[in-house]
Design an enzyme around this catalytic site. Sequence first.
Site, mmCIF file in Angstrom:
data_model
loop_
_atom_site.group_PDB
_atom_site.id
_atom_site.type_symbol
_atom_site.label_atom_id
_atom_site.label_comp_id
_atom_site.label_asym_id
_atom_site.label_seq_id
_atom_site.Cartn_x
_atom_site.Cartn_y
_atom_site.Cartn_z
ATOM 1 N N CYS A 1 7.547 -11.746 74.082
ATOM 2 C CA CYS A 1 8.848 -11.421 73.499
ATOM 3 C C CYS A 1 8.808 -10.212 72.563
ATOM 4 C CB CYS A 1 9.389 -12.620 72.729
ATOM 5 S SG CYS A 1 8.330 -13.039 71.342
ATOM 6 N N CYS B 1 5.555 -19.061 71.887
ATOM 7 C CA CYS B 1 5.817 -18.753 70.477
ATOM 8 C C CYS B 1 4.734 -19.354 69.590
ATOM 9 C CB CYS B 1 7.173 -19.293 70.044
ATOM 10 S SG CYS B 1 8.484 -18.910 71.196
HETATM 11 S S1 FES Z 1 10.704 -15.821 71.191
HETATM 12 FE FE1 FES Z 1 9.277 -14.541 70.196
HETATM 13 S S2 FES Z 1 8.109 -15.823 69.026
HETATM 14 FE FE2 FES Z 1 9.468 -17.122 69.993
#
Ligand code: FES
Length: 125
Positions: free
Chosen positions: A33, A102
């Site tokens: 992400c 995450c």
């Molecule tokens: S979406 Fe990036 S750390 Fe959870």
Amino acid sequence: MYSEKVMDHFKNPRNVGEIENADGVGTVGNPTCGDLMTMYIKVKDEKIEDIKFKTFGCGAAIATSSMTTEMAKGKTIEEAMKISRAEVANNLGGLPPIKMHCSNLAADALHEAIKDYQKKKEDKK
Ligand code: FES
């Protein structure tokens, strides 16, 4: 979809912030992400005396970091090095599969901070 523990740590994260003159600092980026996480540790007699984190991550990243700091505090460097992503997620009562990535940030940043501490110690010798 989130456990009560996750919500608790997300709403009231423990050990947020920065440690000035930290003995070890570790920053990792999440390739999935793009979010970032930094962990700061203060070490005394090879034990993690204090630990804080800062993150640009999502709620799950906040909750896992908060849990990781709680798990690491008071532990020896060796014990803290063994804290795994899975253990953090388990202690939170699990994470939705889509959010498992995450939880990588927190444990990885902790391990990086420990490595940084060990490197600094070597350099001082
Ligand atoms: S979406 Fe990036 S750390 Fe959870």
